[in-house]
Write a protein that holds these residues in place. Sequence first.
Motif, PDB file in Angstrom:
ATOM      1  N   GLY A  71      51.531  39.319  42.419  1.00 12.91           N
ATOM      2  CA  GLY A  71      50.423  40.177  42.032  1.00 12.91           C
ATOM      3  C   GLY A  71      49.689  39.657  40.813  1.00 12.91           C
ATOM      4  N   TYR A  72      50.433  39.090  39.865  1.00  8.32           N
ATOM      5  CA  TYR A  72      49.779  38.538  38.676  1.00  8.32           C
ATOM      6  C   TYR A  72      48.886  37.356  39.046  1.00  8.32           C
ATOM      7  CZ  TYR A  72      49.162  35.984  34.312  1.00  8.32           C
ATOM      8  OH  TYR A  72      48.628  35.305  33.250  1.00  8.32           O
ATOM      9  N   VAL A  73      49.390  36.464  39.864  1.00  5.00           N
ATOM     10  CA  VAL A  73      48.598  35.287  40.262  1.00  5.00           C
ATOM     11  C   VAL A  73      47.342  35.720  41.017  1.00  5.00           C
ATOM     12  CG1 VAL A  73      48.590  33.231  41.706  1.00  5.00           C
ATOM     13  CG2 VAL A  73      50.589  33.749  40.298  1.00  5.00           C
ATOM     14  N   LEU A  74      47.492  36.685  41.932  1.00  5.51           N
ATOM     15  CA  LEU A  74      46.337  37.113  42.729  1.00  5.51           C
ATOM     16  C   LEU A  74      45.357  37.968  41.928  1.00  5.51           C
ATOM     17  CD1 LEU A  74      48.099  37.986  46.105  1.00  5.51           C
ATOM     18  CD2 LEU A  74      46.760  35.961  45.557  1.00  5.51           C
ATOM     19  N   LYS A  83      41.118  36.135  38.081  1.00  7.38           N
ATOM     20  CA  LYS A  83      39.792  35.920  38.661  1.00  7.38           C
ATOM     21  C   LYS A  83      39.441  34.441  38.813  1.00  7.38           C
ATOM     22  CE  LYS A  83      37.858  40.281  36.911  1.00  7.38           C
ATOM     23  NZ  LYS A  83      39.130  40.798  36.363  1.00  7.38           N
ATOM     24  N   TYR A  84      40.092  33.588  38.037  1.00 10.04           N
ATOM     25  CA  TYR A  84      39.776  32.163  38.109  1.00 10.04           C
ATOM     26  C   TYR A  84      40.584  31.440  39.183  1.00 10.04           C
ATOM     27  CZ  TYR A  84      43.909  32.305  35.049  1.00 10.04           C
ATOM     28  OH  TYR A  84      45.129  32.572  34.513  1.00 10.04           O
ATOM     29  N   LEU A  85      41.440  32.154  39.931  1.00 13.27           N
ATOM     30  CA  LEU A  85      42.225  31.512  40.993  1.00 13.27           C
ATOM     31  C   LEU A  85      41.332  31.282  42.211  1.00 13.27           C
ATOM     32  CD1 LEU A  85      44.993  30.582  42.170  1.00 13.27           C
ATOM     33  CD2 LEU A  85      45.261  32.916  43.013  1.00 13.27           C
ATOM     34  N   PRO A  86      41.123  30.050  42.627  1.00 11.78           N
ATOM     35  CA  PRO A  86      40.278  29.803  43.805  1.00 11.78           C
ATOM     36  C   PRO A  86      40.974  30.261  45.089  1.00 11.78           C
ATOM     37  CG  PRO A  86      41.262  27.752  43.019  1.00 11.78           C
ATOM     38  CD  PRO A  86      41.613  28.801  42.005  1.00 11.78           C
ATOM     39  N   GLY A  87      40.207  30.924  45.939  1.00  6.88           N
ATOM     40  CA  GLY A  87      40.734  31.353  47.230  1.00  6.88           C
ATOM     41  C   GLY A  87      41.669  32.532  47.167  1.00  6.88           C
ATOM     42  N   ARG A  88      41.648  33.316  46.069  1.00  2.87           N
ATOM     43  CA  ARG A  88      42.608  34.413  45.958  1.00  2.87           C
ATOM     44  C   ARG A  88      42.332  35.518  46.975  1.00  2.87           C
ATOM     45  NH1 ARG A  88      41.535  38.714  41.924  1.00  2.87           N
ATOM     46  NH2 ARG A  88      39.292  38.805  41.495  1.00  2.87           N
ATOM     47  N   TYR A  89      41.069  35.715  47.341  1.00  7.32           N
ATOM     48  CA  TYR A  89      40.765  36.731  48.345  1.00  7.32           C
ATOM     49  C   TYR A  89      41.263  36.286  49.726  1.00  7.32           C
ATOM     50  CZ  TYR A  89      37.834  39.011  44.864  1.00  7.32           C
ATOM     51  OH  TYR A  89      37.383  39.656  43.743  1.00  7.32           O
ATOM     52  N   LEU A  90      41.172  35.003  50.020  1.00  7.94           N
ATOM     53  CA  LEU A  90      41.679  34.493  51.293  1.00  7.94           C
ATOM     54  C   LEU A  90      43.200  34.647  51.361  1.00  7.94           C
ATOM     55  CD1 LEU A  90      41.365  33.000  53.964  1.00  7.94           C
ATOM     56  CD2 LEU A  90      41.462  30.834  52.688  1.00  7.94           C
ATOM     57  N   ILE A  91      43.881  34.345  50.263  1.00 11.79           N
ATOM     58  CA  ILE A  91      45.340  34.497  50.230  1.00 11.79           C
ATOM     59  C   ILE A  91      45.729  35.960  50.419  1.00 11.79           C
ATOM     60  CG2 ILE A  91      47.399  34.211  48.804  1.00 11.79           C
ATOM     61  CD1 ILE A  91      45.992  31.868  47.429  1.00 11.79           C
ATOM     62  N   MET A  92      45.001  36.854  49.746  1.00 10.93           N
ATOM     63  CA  MET A  92      45.285  38.275  49.895  1.00 10.93           C
ATOM     64  C   MET A  92      45.033  38.734  51.318  1.00 10.93           C
ATOM     65  SD  MET A  92      46.457  40.663  47.915  1.00 10.93           S
ATOM     66  CE  MET A  92      47.327  41.704  49.078  1.00 10.93           C
ATOM     67  N   PRO A 152      42.845  44.482  30.262  1.00 14.68           N
ATOM     68  CA  PRO A 152      41.696  43.693  29.788  1.00 14.68           C
ATOM     69  C   PRO A 152      41.992  42.196  29.739  1.00 14.68           C
ATOM     70  CG  PRO A 152      42.051  45.620  28.395  1.00 14.68           C
ATOM     71  CD  PRO A 152      43.234  45.536  29.313  1.00 14.68           C
ATOM     72  N   ASP A 153      41.034  41.405  30.168  1.00 16.57           N
ATOM     73  CA  ASP A 153      41.178  39.956  30.141  1.00 16.57           C
ATOM     74  C   ASP A 153      41.206  39.402  28.720  1.00 16.57           C
ATOM     75  OD1 ASP A 153      41.149  39.973  32.901  1.00 16.57           O
ATOM     76  OD2 ASP A 153      38.980  39.630  33.030  1.00 16.57           O
ATOM     77  N   GLU A 154      40.704  40.202  27.759  1.00 16.28           N
ATOM     78  CA  GLU A 154      40.690  39.739  26.378  1.00 16.28           C
ATOM     79  C   GLU A 154      42.087  39.474  25.838  1.00 16.28           C
ATOM     80  OE1 GLU A 154      36.907  41.538  27.349  1.00 16.28           O
ATOM     81  OE2 GLU A 154      38.980  42.207  27.562  1.00 16.28           O
ATOM     82  N   LEU A 155      43.081  40.182  26.358  1.00 17.58           N
ATOM     83  CA  LEU A 155      44.452  39.949  25.912  1.00 17.58           C
ATOM     84  C   LEU A 155      44.905  38.538  26.269  1.00 17.58           C
ATOM     85  CD1 LEU A 155      46.132  43.344  26.872  1.00 17.58           C
ATOM     86  CD2 LEU A 155      45.473  42.561  24.602  1.00 17.58           C
ATOM     87  N   GLU A 156      44.578  38.103  27.481  1.00 22.65           N
ATOM     88  CA  GLU A 156      44.942  36.754  27.896  1.00 22.65           C
ATOM     89  C   GLU A 156      44.168  35.711  27.099  1.00 22.65           C
ATOM     90  OE1 GLU A 156      45.197  34.047  31.984  1.00 22.65           O
ATOM     91  OE2 GLU A 156      44.341  36.073  32.027  1.00 22.65           O
ATOM     92  N   GLU A 157      42.912  35.981  26.830  1.00 19.14           N
ATOM     93  CA  GLU A 157      42.106  35.036  26.058  1.00 19.14           C
ATOM     94  C   GLU A 157      42.624  34.901  24.628  1.00 19.14           C
ATOM     95  OE1 GLU A 157      38.179  36.539  26.315  1.00 19.14           O
ATOM     96  OE2 GLU A 157      37.956  36.173  28.472  1.00 19.14           O
ATOM     97  N   SER A 158      43.010  36.027  24.020  1.00 12.92           N
ATOM     98  CA  SER A 158      43.546  35.982  22.652  1.00 12.92           C
ATOM     99  C   SER A 158      44.859  35.215  22.607  1.00 12.92           C
ATOM    100  CB  SER A 158      43.749  37.405  22.129  1.00 12.92           C
ATOM    101  OG  SER A 158      42.527  38.113  22.096  1.00 12.92           O
ATOM    102  N   SER A 187      46.337  45.526  41.788  1.00 12.14           N
ATOM    103  CA  SER A 187      45.286  46.417  41.309  1.00 12.14           C
ATOM    104  C   SER A 187      45.590  46.918  39.895  1.00 12.14           C
ATOM    105  CB  SER A 187      45.125  47.605  42.267  1.00 12.14           C
ATOM    106  OG  SER A 187      44.800  47.165  43.568  1.00 12.14           O
ATOM    107  N   PHE A 188      46.848  47.198  39.626  1.00 16.63           N
ATOM    108  CA  PHE A 188      47.228  47.645  38.279  1.00 16.63           C
ATOM    109  C   PHE A 188      46.993  46.535  37.261  1.00 16.63           C
ATOM    110  CE2 PHE A 188      50.042  48.295  34.724  1.00 16.63           C
ATOM    111  CZ  PHE A 188      50.005  49.663  34.504  1.00 16.63           C
ATOM    112  N   LEU A 189      47.397  45.327  37.583  1.00 24.15           N
ATOM    113  CA  LEU A 189      47.234  44.213  36.651  1.00 24.15           C
ATOM    114  C   LEU A 189      45.760  43.897  36.387  1.00 24.15           C
ATOM    115  CD1 LEU A 189      50.071  41.864  37.965  1.00 24.15           C
ATOM    116  CD2 LEU A 189      50.094  43.263  35.898  1.00 24.15           C
ATOM    117  N   GLU A 190      44.900  44.178  37.353  1.00 15.71           N
ATOM    118  CA  GLU A 190      43.475  43.944  37.157  1.00 15.71           C
ATOM    119  C   GLU A 190      42.855  44.922  36.170  1.00 15.71           C
ATOM    120  OE1 GLU A 190      41.848  44.054  41.057  1.00 15.71           O
ATOM    121  OE2 GLU A 190      42.202  41.918  41.458  1.00 15.71           O
ATOM    122  N   THR A 191      43.543  46.045  35.914  1.00 17.86           N
ATOM    123  CA  THR A 191      43.020  47.009  34.936  1.00 17.86           C
ATOM    124  C   THR A 191      43.316  46.594  33.500  1.00 17.86           C
ATOM    125  OG1 THR A 191      45.056  48.362  34.990  1.00 17.86           O
ATOM    126  CG2 THR A 191      43.339  48.874  36.606  1.00 17.86           C
TER     127      THR A 191
END
Length: 313
Positions: free
Chosen positions: A117-120, A123-132, A186-192, A180-184
Amino acid sequence: MSRSGADMAVTESRRPAAGWRRLMGRQSPFGVVNGMILLIIGLLCIYPFVYVLSVSLSDGNQVAAGRVFVWPRDINIETYRYVFSDSSLGIVRGVVNSIIYTVVGTAVAVFLTFMTGYVLSRKYLPGRYLIMMLFVVSWIFEAGLIPSYIVNSKLGLVNNPLVMILPTAISTFLLIITRSFLETIPDELEESASIDGANAFQVMWRIYFPLATPVLATIGIFYAVSTWNSFMTPLIYLQDKKLQPIQLVLYQLLINKDSNSTTLQDLVVHGHHVIPRNIEAATMMFAVVPILLAYPFAQRYFTKGITVGAIKG
């Protein structure tokens, strides 16, 4: 008593009744009827559990005479002592097997579901919608029993405890909730964290994993209940009695009464009669109570995890 004191006493006595009338006045007729219907349904759902518990704790003669309805008669625990002492029934072994399968299977499933779930969710993972989409397609269009048996047989999972863990390690439904939970978050945490020098694994385990506690507890309950109640998988793949879980042991005692099954007989244990219905009821309690005890530990996370994941999805 003075008149003012008497008036105050009368006023105090009327307050509870007035408060009750105000409370009932706020309820619409539909709400009252709906509440009564739900109360009746709840009692009907609880009664079988109470009845089975009462039968397991009652004397066999009282059960055979039909005197046990709600409360136990001639209460004793000799049925449970007999179940624990007689290894030929396989009940204790079945409970131990179920606990092992549930604990290990839930841990593996939660671990793999979280990582996937984390990998999918990146947003920068190419083809993640196809894998899902591939996950969803395999979920909707199942191969069927015979192809699944052939594959598991080729993998050496027949009469192998791993058949209770690996084939169901990732549920697509729970994967969607986790992603879906992991997508909620904020991406700023990963960037920091990346700016501070953390790599992808450190971000996943030190930031996202602690924040995902609600959804992990939620999917953990789903996985635990599914593994504990699993019946078809051990029935098809686990012919060795030493590997069978409690659900299959219960099936053999209640339904599959053939020449290879253990024959239950009327017994007298420490002055109390134990009949097959007592043993069957005690086995049902062993099959139900352990998984019920696991739910309260994750209850506070359950609603939050399933709600947040469902809203985003």
